[in-house]
Design an enzyme around this catalytic site. Structure first.
Site, PDB file in Angstrom:
ATOM      1  N   ARG A 180     -12.684  68.014   3.493  1.00 47.74           N
ATOM      2  CA  ARG A 180     -14.158  68.359   2.745  1.00 47.74           C
ATOM      3  C   ARG A 180     -14.974  67.405   3.166  1.00 47.74           C
ATOM      4  NH1 ARG A 180     -10.333  70.022  -0.748  1.00 47.74           N
ATOM      5  NH2 ARG A 180      -9.635  71.600  -0.982  1.00 47.74           N
ATOM      6  N   LYS A 221     -27.691  69.351  11.896  1.00 49.48           N
ATOM      7  CA  LYS A 221     -27.307  70.190  11.971  1.00 49.48           C
ATOM      8  C   LYS A 221     -26.392  69.997  13.469  1.00 49.48           C
ATOM      9  CE  LYS A 221     -31.691  73.379  12.741  1.00 49.48           C
ATOM     10  NZ  LYS A 221     -32.344  74.161  13.144  1.00 49.48           N
ATOM     11  N   GLU A 274     -37.767  68.263  25.997  1.00 52.15           N
ATOM     12  CA  GLU A 274     -37.799  67.803  24.661  1.00 52.15           C
ATOM     13  C   GLU A 274     -39.134  66.558  24.037  1.00 52.15           C
ATOM     14  OE1 GLU A 274     -36.714  70.299  22.710  1.00 52.15           O
ATOM     15  OE2 GLU A 274     -34.252  70.797  23.907  1.00 52.15           O
ATOM     16  N   LYS A 317     -39.796  63.720  14.546  1.00 54.87           N
ATOM     17  CA  LYS A 317     -37.865  63.959  13.913  1.00 54.87           C
ATOM     18  C   LYS A 317     -37.947  64.529  12.302  1.00 54.87           C
ATOM     19  CE  LYS A 317     -34.363  67.111  14.789  1.00 54.87           C
ATOM     20  NZ  LYS A 317     -33.321  67.296  15.372  1.00 54.87           N
ATOM     21  N   GLU A 337     -35.000  74.367   7.110  1.00 58.27           N
ATOM     22  CA  GLU A 337     -35.207  75.093   8.253  1.00 58.27           C
ATOM     23  C   GLU A 337     -35.929  76.079   7.352  1.00 58.27           C
ATOM     24  OE1 GLU A 337     -34.634  75.156  12.261  1.00 58.27           O
ATOM     25  OE2 GLU A 337     -35.680  76.810  12.637  1.00 58.27           O
ATOM     26  N   ARG A 354     -39.945  73.210   9.952  1.00 56.21           N
ATOM     27  CA  ARG A 354     -39.005  72.503  10.714  1.00 56.21           C
ATOM     28  C   ARG A 354     -38.943  73.431  12.153  1.00 56.21           C
ATOM     29  NH1 ARG A 354     -32.734  69.496  10.203  1.00 56.21           N
ATOM     30  NH2 ARG A 354     -32.409  69.179  12.182  1.00 56.21           N
ATOM     31  N   ASN A 411     -38.834  74.248  17.932  1.00 58.72           N
ATOM     32  CA  ASN A 411     -38.734  75.583  18.372  1.00 58.72           C
ATOM     33  C   ASN A 411     -39.321  75.628  19.210  1.00 58.72           C
ATOM     34  OD1 ASN A 411     -36.153  75.309  16.898  1.00 58.72           O
ATOM     35  ND2 ASN A 411     -36.528  77.499  16.109  1.00 58.72           N
ATOM     36  N   HIS A 454     -38.562  77.387  22.718  1.00 57.22           N
ATOM     37  CA  HIS A 454     -36.861  77.619  23.086  1.00 57.22           C
ATOM     38  C   HIS A 454     -36.819  79.562  22.442  1.00 57.22           C
ATOM     39  CE1 HIS A 454     -36.753  73.113  21.962  1.00 57.22           C
ATOM     40  NE2 HIS A 454     -35.326  74.298  22.018  1.00 57.22           N
ATOM     41  N   HIS A 460     -34.479  80.341  24.944  1.00 57.26           N
ATOM     42  CA  HIS A 460     -33.079  80.448  25.098  1.00 57.26           C
ATOM     43  C   HIS A 460     -32.802  82.021  25.930  1.00 57.26           C
ATOM     44  CE1 HIS A 460     -32.097  78.602  21.379  1.00 57.26           C
ATOM     45  NE2 HIS A 460     -32.344  77.435  22.659  1.00 57.26           N
ATOM     46  N   HIS A 495     -30.792  72.963  29.658  1.00 57.57           N
ATOM     47  CA  HIS A 495     -30.789  73.128  28.182  1.00 57.57           C
ATOM     48  C   HIS A 495     -32.943  73.031  28.202  1.00 57.57           C
ATOM     49  CE1 HIS A 495     -32.584  74.021  23.610  1.00 57.57           C
ATOM     50  NE2 HIS A 495     -33.071  73.294  23.892  1.00 57.57           N
TER      51      HIS A 495
HETATM   52  N1  LIG Z   1     -27.853  69.762  16.445  1.00 56.84           N
HETATM   53  C1  LIG Z   1     -29.517  69.851  16.834  1.00 56.84           C
HETATM   54  O1  LIG Z   1     -29.882  69.703  16.422  1.00 56.84           O
HETATM   55  C2  LIG Z   1     -29.567  69.913  18.686  1.00 56.84           C
HETATM   56  C3  LIG Z   1     -30.526  69.748  18.954  1.00 56.84           C
HETATM   57  C4  LIG Z   1     -30.810  70.241  20.614  1.00 56.84           C
HETATM   58  C5  LIG Z   1     -29.387  70.337  21.797  1.00 56.84           C
HETATM   59  N2  LIG Z   1     -28.623  70.373  20.578  1.00 56.84           N
HETATM   60  C6  LIG Z   1     -27.076  71.035  21.168  1.00 56.84           C
HETATM   61  O2  LIG Z   1     -26.763  69.889  22.567  1.00 56.84           O
HETATM   62  C7  LIG Z   1     -26.297  69.812  23.444  1.00 56.84           C
HETATM   63  C8  LIG Z   1     -27.033  69.289  24.290  1.00 56.84           C
HETATM   64  O3  LIG Z   1     -26.779  68.529  24.805  1.00 56.84           O
HETATM   65  P1  LIG Z   1     -26.748  67.260  25.851  1.00 56.84           P
HETATM   66  O4  LIG Z   1     -28.062  67.867  26.441  1.00 56.84           O
HETATM   67  O5  LIG Z   1     -26.991  65.849  25.252  1.00 56.84           O
HETATM   68  O6  LIG Z   1     -25.333  67.749  26.731  1.00 56.84           O
HETATM   69  P2  LIG Z   1     -24.245  66.548  27.091  1.00 56.84           P
HETATM   70  O7  LIG Z   1     -23.990  66.347  26.320  1.00 56.84           O
HETATM   71  O8  LIG Z   1     -23.547  67.981  27.539  1.00 56.84           O
HETATM   72  O9  LIG Z   1     -24.208  66.012  28.169  1.00 56.84           O
HETATM   73  C9  LIG Z   1     -24.876  66.406  29.759  1.00 56.84           C
HETATM   74  C10 LIG Z   1     -23.926  65.459  29.962  1.00 56.84           C
HETATM   75  O10 LIG Z   1     -24.291  64.193  30.366  1.00 56.84           O
HETATM   76  C11 LIG Z   1     -23.340  63.255  29.933  1.00 56.84           C
HETATM   77  N3  LIG Z   1     -23.559  62.359  29.427  1.00 56.84           N
HETATM   78  C12 LIG Z   1     -23.928  62.260  28.696  1.00 56.84           C
HETATM   79  N4  LIG Z   1     -24.025  60.901  28.604  1.00 56.84           N
HETATM   80  C13 LIG Z   1     -24.211  60.547  29.637  1.00 56.84           C
HETATM   81  C14 LIG Z   1     -24.709  59.128  29.959  1.00 56.84           C
HETATM   82  N5  LIG Z   1     -24.438  57.679  28.581  1.00 56.84           N
HETATM   83  N6  LIG Z   1     -24.221  58.823  31.017  1.00 56.84           N
HETATM   84  C15 LIG Z   1     -24.251  59.371  31.750  1.00 56.84           C
HETATM   85  N7  LIG Z   1     -23.818  61.087  31.744  1.00 56.84           N
HETATM   86  C16 LIG Z   1     -23.507  60.840  30.274  1.00 56.84           C
HETATM   87  C17 LIG Z   1     -21.967  64.278  29.558  1.00 56.84           C
HETATM   88  O11 LIG Z   1     -20.892  64.195  30.012  1.00 56.84           O
HETATM   89  C18 LIG Z   1     -22.531  66.074  29.890  1.00 56.84           C
HETATM   90  O12 LIG Z   1     -21.566  65.918  31.233  1.00 56.84           O
HETATM   91  C19 LIG Z   1     -26.106  71.640  23.495  1.00 56.84           C
HETATM   92  O13 LIG Z   1     -25.349  71.933  22.629  1.00 56.84           O
HETATM   93  C20 LIG Z   1     -27.451  71.786  22.593  1.00 56.84           C
HETATM   94  O14 LIG Z   1     -27.270  73.327  21.785  1.00 56.84           O
HETATM   95  C21 LIG Z   1     -28.763  70.282  19.217  1.00 56.84           C
HETATM   96 ZN   LIG Z   2     -34.006  72.169  22.724  1.00 58.08          ZN
END
Ligand SMILES: NC(=O)c1ccc[n+]([C@@H]2O[C@H](COP(=O)([O-])OP(=O)(O)OC[C@H]3O[C@@H](n4cnc5c(N)ncnc54)[C@H](O)[C@@H]3O)[C@@H](O)[C@H]2O)c1
Ligand SMILES: [Zn+2]
Length: 377
Positions: free
Chosen positions: A130, A152, A194, A235, A245, A249, A253, A256, A260, A274
């Protein structure tokens, strides 16, 4: 804003959320202090590190050393890299592995990775027993400036991205900017979209600073720490004022909604990351604002020019592969639940650094805009 801190001093950005307040510690080499921070925060706590196989190869050993040298016990849980791990199946495996590692209510989950790991591990932490606390150790630029802050968490459903999840704030974020040195350049650049977003949505002086200093941010000197700290402060402020949000917040976006749609049209594949989709989406949001005469064409061109200068896509024909139709894009925007009572919500701008939420965009206007853009592509 323009004064840069010294390289060796960690920057601490507080997130003011009352009983759920936490710090973001930013700096080159701060991973080494992970164990000390955890020991101070939760004396005697055990930890389970959730990471992906790629990140594990580069940085897991250093994280384990940092924990063990402070006497913090840890178990590692590895999942395959990529968006595919934000699934029910991987979530199931991670929850079971956290239970296997005997994590109790007072213990901690550590998310060591990009946004995928942060979202997945944070959501698992919100559910196991939980809810147990968790620490974010973001390893991508996107995660350091965006996904690791704000609470999030979640996974994807066959119905769409991020549809299963929870708000669950971390208790600490350790953003070691040196971890980004192993990140592929394309991933770094996508995350930079970003970074630019924070300037474009609310901080014109930061945007000007980025125009002058972006190469140093990529190179990894103190400019990188500074840029990440500015983004985290922005942020943190927005999240503290609007955690769930209901208003402000949504400005995060920017870019986005259009982004998207292109990301989905490309099948959430390597064709368009992304951040790349967000860059294109922001350029389109500025063009849309110029079409409405909210800003001058020069301001729209300036926003796009900076994104293009770092190598991000800003025109529809910068996206490789078949071009989606305006109808397909509008279908994807509607599916994304951005249309309420027949009206579309877009984040628009009255200038660089002056974004606002526009709730009453007629979808026909967006369709006409996309049709024009596709025709000129
Ligand atoms: N929670 C939120 O507020 C929020 C906001 C924006 C995005 N997101 C989410 O984040 C995700 C995208 O995140 P991302 O772009 O970090 O992608 P990711 O976590 O898939 O990382 C991208 C790639 O880089 C590799 N990688 C990560 N760190 C590394 C490092 N230091 N050295 C070498 N390789 C490395 C990973 O293995 C992966 O292949 C999406 O699922 C999106 O929905 C969430
Ligand atoms: Zn984003």
């Amino acid at each position: 804003m323009t004064a840069q801190p010294r390289a060796s001093e960690p920057i601490v950005v507080p997130v003011a959320l009352g009983a759920r307040a936490y710090d973001i510690v930013i700096g080159r080499g701060v991973l080494g202090s992970l164990g000390q921070h955890i020991k101070a925060l939760r004396p005697g706590a055990r930890t389970a590190i959730v990471t992906d196989q790629t990140v594990a190869k580069h940085h897991l050993a250093a994280a384990e050393v940092a924990l063990k040298s402070a006497g913090v016990e840890c178990t590692a849980i590895r999942v395959p890299p990529g968006e595919g791990s934000k699934s029910y199946a991987t979530f199931d495996g991670v929850c079971e592995a956290i239970l296997d590692s005997r994590i109790e209510r007072g213990d901690l989950v550590i998310a060591l990775g990009g946004g995928v790991i942060g979202d997945l591990a944070g959501f698992a932490a919100s559910c196991v027993r939980r809810g147990v606390d968790y620490v974010q150790v973001p390893t991508t630029l996107l995660a350091q400036v965006d996904s690791s802050v704000g609470g999030k968490t979640g996974i994807n459903s066959p119905h769409g991205k991020n549809l299963i999840g929870a708000f669950h704030q971390p208790v600490l974020v350790i953003a070691d900017t040196a971890l980004l040195d192993t990140l592929p350049k394309r991933e770094f650049r996508a995350g930079y979209a970003e970074v630019a977003k924070y300037g474009l949505l609310g901080d014109a002086a930061f945007f000007s600073w980025l125009e002058a200093n972006w190469q140093d941010v990529f190179a990894g000197g103190p400019a990188r720490e500074h840029a990440i700290a500015v983004c985290c402060r922005a942020k943190a402020g927005i999240v503290a004022r609007d955690e769930l949000e209901t208003g402000e917040r949504a400005l995060l976006n920017l870019g986005h909604t259009f982004g998207h749609a292109f990301e989905a049209a490309a099948g959430f594949s390597d064709r368009l990351l992304h951040g790349e989709a967000v860059a294109l989406g922001m350029a389109l949001a500025f063009d849309f604002s110029a079409r409405r005469k909210l800003i001058s064409p020069d301001d729209a061109a300036r926003a796009g020019a900076h994104l293009a200068a770092v190598g991000l896509p800003t025109h529809i024909n910068d996206v490789p592969g078949a071009m989606p139709s305006a109808d397909r894009l509008m279908d994807l925007i509607v599916q994304d639940k951005k249309v309420k009572r027949g009206q579309l919500t877009l984040i628009l701008v009255r200038g660089i650094g002056k974004a606002f939420v526009e709730n009453n965009v007629d979808p026909a206007e967006a369709r006409a805009f996309l049709t024009e853009k596709l025709a000129s592509a």
